[in-house]
Structures are given as structure tokens and as C-alpha cells.
Design a protein around this motif. Structure first.
Motif, PDB file in Angstrom:
ATOM      1  N   ALA A  16      33.870  31.832  52.690  1.00  0.00           N
ATOM      2  CA  ALA A  16      35.184  32.202  53.229  1.00  0.00           C
ATOM      3  C   ALA A  16      36.140  31.016  53.179  1.00  0.00           C
ATOM      4  N   LYS A  17      35.634  29.834  53.523  1.00  0.00           N
ATOM      5  CA  LYS A  17      36.467  28.631  53.466  1.00  0.00           C
ATOM      6  C   LYS A  17      36.886  28.334  52.038  1.00  0.00           C
ATOM      7  N   LEU A  18      35.948  28.487  51.093  1.00  0.00           N
ATOM      8  CA  LEU A  18      36.257  28.250  49.685  1.00  0.00           C
ATOM      9  C   LEU A  18      37.350  29.183  49.194  1.00  0.00           C
ATOM     10  N   LEU A  19      37.278  30.454  49.595  1.00  0.00           N
ATOM     11  CA  LEU A  19      38.240  31.459  49.134  1.00  0.00           C
ATOM     12  C   LEU A  19      39.553  31.431  49.915  1.00  0.00           C
ATOM     13  N   GLY A  20      39.532  30.758  51.072  1.00  0.00           N
ATOM     14  CA  GLY A  20      40.730  30.758  51.905  1.00  0.00           C
ATOM     15  C   GLY A  20      40.889  32.047  52.688  1.00  0.00           C
ATOM     16  N   LEU A  21      39.751  32.688  52.997  1.00  0.00           N
ATOM     17  CA  LEU A  21      39.766  33.949  53.740  1.00  0.00           C
ATOM     18  C   LEU A  21      39.227  33.753  55.144  1.00  0.00           C
ATOM     19  N   ASN A  22      39.636  34.639  56.044  1.00  0.00           N
ATOM     20  CA  ASN A  22      39.028  34.690  57.356  1.00  0.00           C
ATOM     21  C   ASN A  22      37.578  35.148  57.210  1.00  0.00           C
ATOM     22  N   ARG A  23      36.690  34.587  58.023  1.00  0.00           N
ATOM     23  CA  ARG A  23      35.258  34.905  57.913  1.00  0.00           C
ATOM     24  C   ARG A  23      35.000  36.406  58.075  1.00  0.00           C
ATOM     25  N   ASN A  24      35.661  37.053  59.054  1.00  0.00           N
ATOM     26  CA  ASN A  24      35.460  38.490  59.262  1.00  0.00           C
ATOM     27  C   ASN A  24      36.017  39.307  58.096  1.00  0.00           C
ATOM     28  N   THR A  25      37.118  38.806  57.503  1.00  0.00           N
ATOM     29  CA  THR A  25      37.684  39.484  56.340  1.00  0.00           C
ATOM     30  C   THR A  25      36.695  39.475  55.184  1.00  0.00           C
ATOM     31  N   LEU A  26      36.057  38.328  54.968  1.00  0.00           N
ATOM     32  CA  LEU A  26      35.079  38.247  53.883  1.00  0.00           C
ATOM     33  C   LEU A  26      33.898  39.179  54.149  1.00  0.00           C
ATOM     34  N   ARG A  27      33.418  39.198  55.378  1.00  0.00           N
ATOM     35  CA  ARG A  27      32.299  40.079  55.700  1.00  0.00           C
ATOM     36  C   ARG A  27      32.652  41.539  55.406  1.00  0.00           C
ATOM     37  N   ARG A  28      33.866  41.932  55.775  1.00  0.00           N
ATOM     38  CA  ARG A  28      34.286  43.301  55.515  1.00  0.00           C
ATOM     39  C   ARG A  28      34.360  43.574  54.014  1.00  0.00           C
ATOM     40  N   LYS A  29      34.882  42.607  53.255  1.00  0.00           N
ATOM     41  CA  LYS A  29      35.001  42.794  51.808  1.00  0.00           C
ATOM     42  C   LYS A  29      33.623  42.871  51.161  1.00  0.00           C
ATOM     43  N   VAL A  30      32.691  42.029  51.606  1.00  0.00           N
ATOM     44  CA  VAL A  30      31.327  42.078  51.056  1.00  0.00           C
ATOM     45  C   VAL A  30      30.701  43.429  51.340  1.00  0.00           C
ATOM     46  N   ARG A  31      30.920  43.948  52.553  1.00  0.00           N
ATOM     47  CA  ARG A  31      30.388  45.273  52.892  1.00  0.00           C
ATOM     48  C   ARG A  31      31.010  46.349  51.997  1.00  0.00           C
ATOM     49  N   ASP A  32      32.315  46.275  51.803  1.00  0.00           N
ATOM     50  CA  ASP A  32      32.988  47.250  50.949  1.00  0.00           C
ATOM     51  C   ASP A  32      32.549  47.114  49.496  1.00  0.00           C
ATOM     52  N   LEU A  33      32.396  45.867  49.040  1.00  0.00           N
ATOM     53  CA  LEU A  33      32.001  45.645  47.646  1.00  0.00           C
ATOM     54  C   LEU A  33      30.573  46.090  47.410  1.00  0.00           C
ATOM     55  N   ASP A  34      29.723  45.961  48.427  1.00  0.00           N
ATOM     56  CA  ASP A  34      28.357  46.481  48.297  1.00  0.00           C
ATOM     57  C   ASP A  34      28.399  47.977  48.033  1.00  0.00           C
ATOM     58  N   HIS A  35      29.282  48.665  48.724  1.00  0.00           N
ATOM     59  CA  HIS A  35      29.415  50.108  48.498  1.00  0.00           C
ATOM     60  C   HIS A  35      29.870  50.392  47.068  1.00  0.00           C
ATOM     61  N   ILE A  36      30.821  49.587  46.574  1.00  0.00           N
ATOM     62  CA  ILE A  36      31.292  49.760  45.222  1.00  0.00           C
ATOM     63  C   ILE A  36      30.171  49.488  44.230  1.00  0.00           C
ATOM     64  N   THR A  37      29.370  48.438  44.509  1.00  0.00           N
ATOM     65  CA  THR A  37      28.263  48.096  43.618  1.00  0.00           C
ATOM     66  C   THR A  37      27.271  49.239  43.520  1.00  0.00           C
ATOM     67  N   ILE A  38      26.976  49.880  44.658  1.00  0.00           N
ATOM     68  CA  ILE A  38      26.055  51.023  44.651  1.00  0.00           C
ATOM     69  C   ILE A  38      26.608  52.134  43.759  1.00  0.00           C
ATOM     70  N   ARG A  39      27.915  52.377  43.883  1.00  0.00           N
ATOM     71  CA  ARG A  39      28.518  53.439  43.083  1.00  0.00           C
ATOM     72  C   ARG A  39      28.490  53.092  41.596  1.00  0.00           C
ATOM     73  N   TRP A  40      28.718  51.828  41.279  1.00  0.00           N
ATOM     74  CA  TRP A  40      28.729  51.418  39.871  1.00  0.00           C
ATOM     75  C   TRP A  40      27.340  51.486  39.245  1.00  0.00           C
ATOM     76  N   THR A  41      26.278  51.252  40.013  1.00  0.00           N
ATOM     77  CA  THR A  41      24.946  51.099  39.436  1.00  0.00           C
ATOM     78  C   THR A  41      24.109  52.359  39.513  1.00  0.00           C
ATOM     79  N   ARG A  42      24.636  53.417  40.010  1.00  0.00           N
ATOM     80  CA  ARG A  42      23.861  54.662  40.060  1.00  0.00           C
ATOM     81  C   ARG A  42      23.679  55.226  38.661  1.00  0.00           C
TER      82      ARG A  42
END
Length: 351
Positions: free
Chosen positions: A325-351
Motif C-alpha cells: 500500500a505504501k509503495l502504491l500510495g494507497l490507503n491500507r484498507n483501500t488496497l485490501r478492498r481492491k485485492v478482494r475485488d481483484l480476487d473475484h475478477i481473477t476467479i471469473r477470468w480463470t473459470r
């Protein structure tokens, strides 16, 4: 089970892992480790020479002593001799100071020995010859020398940039690490090692099936062991699936490949990153021609960019979301939310 027996089992596991890094039999490493003779590890960048040196130390009679690392390639030439031998000493003193003194009773791992300047080579040769049968190889307070180099020492010998006598002294036990591409059967053991390391740092445990392993074995690994380690950490940190599929492996191995942008109009005036985006968009519109892409293109493009960006940040920080989060310049909670959302996207892409 006794403490000695427990330690023996642990050493055996360590040796099996290190042997996979070295591309040799565990028994070969164990036999070399028990010896007190100088060892030389050679091989290109990214081949984990330090892992092998530590394994040799850990199964040696010096395992309770220090393991001191000195990288000759990272120290300025004018400071290297003092760092190795200490200040104002001669090689004929009872025992030098510097790194050699710090390694007393243990092992000195002299990495990138091919970078040693001639004066330091000569001095080290004198030291090895002087103490070859005395204190340098005394297990009570001497030092075992393990050297390593990514450079081809034989070429340096031909160019007279490395002392032949020193080479003979330091390479009594030679190890030549072959590239990972030449030993695909080691990939699954190495991947298990990296997965276990990630789990030890609190990341999820993963398993991988034979088809996915076969995809990894067929890859040519231009970045050698470092590239495999990077792929392993990304597989652990970025994908929610417990089992790694061939589709996930294919997606990871496709990252970072060069893209031809010569056909783009004005491409030579664009930055490398903009060239990649421009080609992606050009291909997208070509595929849809004569129609237009579906509505919402702007957000889909940002989504496509966000996933590899966060992937790269988490890979570089080994899954540490606070550092990422520090590297990206994001809030820690924002990154956690994005990782959770991106995990969902990854599942959809890899089915």
C-alpha cells in the motif's frame, strides 16, 4: 525422538531442498559439507548460490559457528581488502581480522570472488597457503572458505585477470549449478520450497496439480531460480484458489513478454508503457471492427491495468499488504478492498 535425531531430519530436508537448487544429489552436498576443504560454487545470476553455501555450512562440523557473507561485487575495490583482512595486518600474522576474523570457527562465504582485484587475490592466496595445514583449516578457531562467482573464472584465467594458483586453492570442491531450464524435474521440489516459505510468512497454503507442474516444466525460465521464486510468490499472494490450475500458470508465465509495436502509427514517439497500451487498444478495436467495443470501456481498461499493477507491488513486497500500500500510495484498507475485488475478477477470468 532425541534432539540430535530431530536435527538430523531437519538437516536432511534442508539438504534435499538445497540439492534441488544445486541440481545435484543430496548425498553429494552432504559429503562436501562434512569436508573442511575450500569449495567453489559457480553459475549464472539467479541460481541461489548462497542457499547452497548455507547448506554446506549447516551440515558441516562448523555448523555451530558463524556463517559470514562477504560479497566482493558490492564493496569498492579500495575498501575490499580492509573488509576481508582487516586494517594494518599482514597475511603471516597468527590470524587476520576483518571478515576472516568474524568467521573464525565457522564459514566465510566469499561471493563474487571473480571481482577481487589482483592485490587482494595475491594476499588471499598467501593466506590460504600459509594456513592450509594450520589454523585456517583448524575446526577449533579456523575458517572454511566457500567461494562463488557468476562470472566464468576460466575466462578470467585466460585473460590473466585471476590467479591460477588461487583458483586451484579455492576450488578443491567445485559445484557448477546448471540452469533451471536444463533440469525441469527440479521445478516441483523448488516450487514446494517457495510455497512453504510463503506459508511460513502467513500466506495461504497452495497445492498444484501435475498438469500445472508440467506447464512450469516446459517453460524456459530465462530468469532462472529468481524468476521461479517470483512466480511462486505471485501464485500464493494473488490467487484465492487453493489449487493452482494450468490456466493460472499460463496467465502468470505470459506476464512481462515483449510486445511488438512496430506497426503502430507514431509508435516510435511513445514511451514503452504507452506503446503497450496503444497496441492493446488497437488490437481491441480491430477485433470489434466494424462494430465498437461494449460500453464501459474506460472502466474495463482501468480494471485491466489495476490487476497487474497491484500484482507487481504485492510480488515485490512478498504479499505484505502494508508495504505494498505504501509503495502504491494507497490507503491500507483501500488496497485490501481492491485485492478482494481483484480476487473475484481473477476467479471469473480463470473459470
Amino acid at each position: 525422538m532425541s534432539t540430535a535425531q530431530t536435527r538430523k531430519c531437519l538437516v536432511s530436508e534442508d539438504l534435499i531442498d538445497a540439492a534441488a537448487f544445486a541440481g545435484c544429489a543430496p548425498e553429494t552436498l552432504e559429503k562436501a559439507g562434512r569436508s573442511d576443504l575450500p569449495a567453489m560454487i559457480s553459475g549464472g545470476s539467479g541460481r541461489a548460490k548462497e542457499v547452497i553455501a548455507r547448506a554446506l555450512h549447516n551440515c558441516s562440523p562448523r555448523s555451530q559457528g558463524p556463517f559470514v557473507i562477504l560479497n566482493a561485487g558490492l564493496i569498492p575495490a579500495d575498501a575490499l581488502e580492509a573488509e576481508l583482512f582487516g586494517e594494518d595486518v599482514t597475511p603471516f600474522q597468527e590470524m587476520p581480522s576483518g571478515a576472516l576474523k568474524r568467521a573464525r570457527g565457522g564459514t566465510l562465504f566469499l561471493d563474487e570472488i571473480g571481482e577481487l582485484p589482483p592485490p587482494s587475490q595475491f594476499r588471499l592466496l598467501q593466506l590460504l597457503q600459509t594456513f592450509s595445514n594450520e589454523r585456517l583449516n583448524s575446526r577449533s578457531d579456523g575458517v572454511r572458505l566457500i567461494s562463488a562467482s557468476k562470472r566464468d573464472i576460466s575466462s578470467l584465467l585466460e585473460e590473466k585477470r585471476f590467479l591460477k594458483e588461487l583458483f586451484f586453492e579455492i576450488s578443491v570442491i567445485p559445484f557448477r549449478i546448471p540452469p533451471l531450464s536444463s533440469r525441469p524435474n527440479d521445478v516441483d521440489r523448488l516450487l514446494s520450497f517457495f510455497f512453504a516459505s510463503a506459508a511460513g510468512e502467513g500466506l495461504p497454503r497452495k497445492d498444484i496439480g501435475p498438469e500445472a507442474i508440467e506447464c512450469l516444466r516446459r517453460y524456459d525460465w530465462p530468469g532462472d531460480l529468481r524468476e521461479l521464486e517470483s512466480v511462486a510468490w505471485r501464485l500464493v499472494a494473488l490467487y484465492p484458489q487453493t489449487s493452482v490450475t494450468p490456466q493460472i500458470v499460463a496467465q502468470e508465465l505470459s506476464h512481462g513478454k515483449a510486445i511488438d509495436t512496430n506497426h503502430l502509427a507514431g509508435g516510435e514517439n511513445l514511451s514503452g508503457f504507452r506503446q503497450i497500451v496503444a497496441q492493446y487498444l488497437a488490437d481491441l478495436f480491430d477485433e470489434c471492427d466494424p462494430e465498437l467495443p461494449a460500453d464501459g470501456l474506460y472502466w474495463r481498461i482501468l480494471e485491466d491495468l489495476e490487476q497487474p499493477l497491484i500484482s507487481a507491488a504485492l510480488s515485490a513486497t512478498r504479499g505484505n499488504q502494508i508495504r505494498a500500500a505504501k509503495l502504491l500510495g494507497l490507503n491500507r484498507n483501500t488496497l485490501r478492498r481492491k485485492v478482494r475485488d481483484l480476487d473475484h475478477i481473477t476467479i471469473r477470468w480463470t473459470r
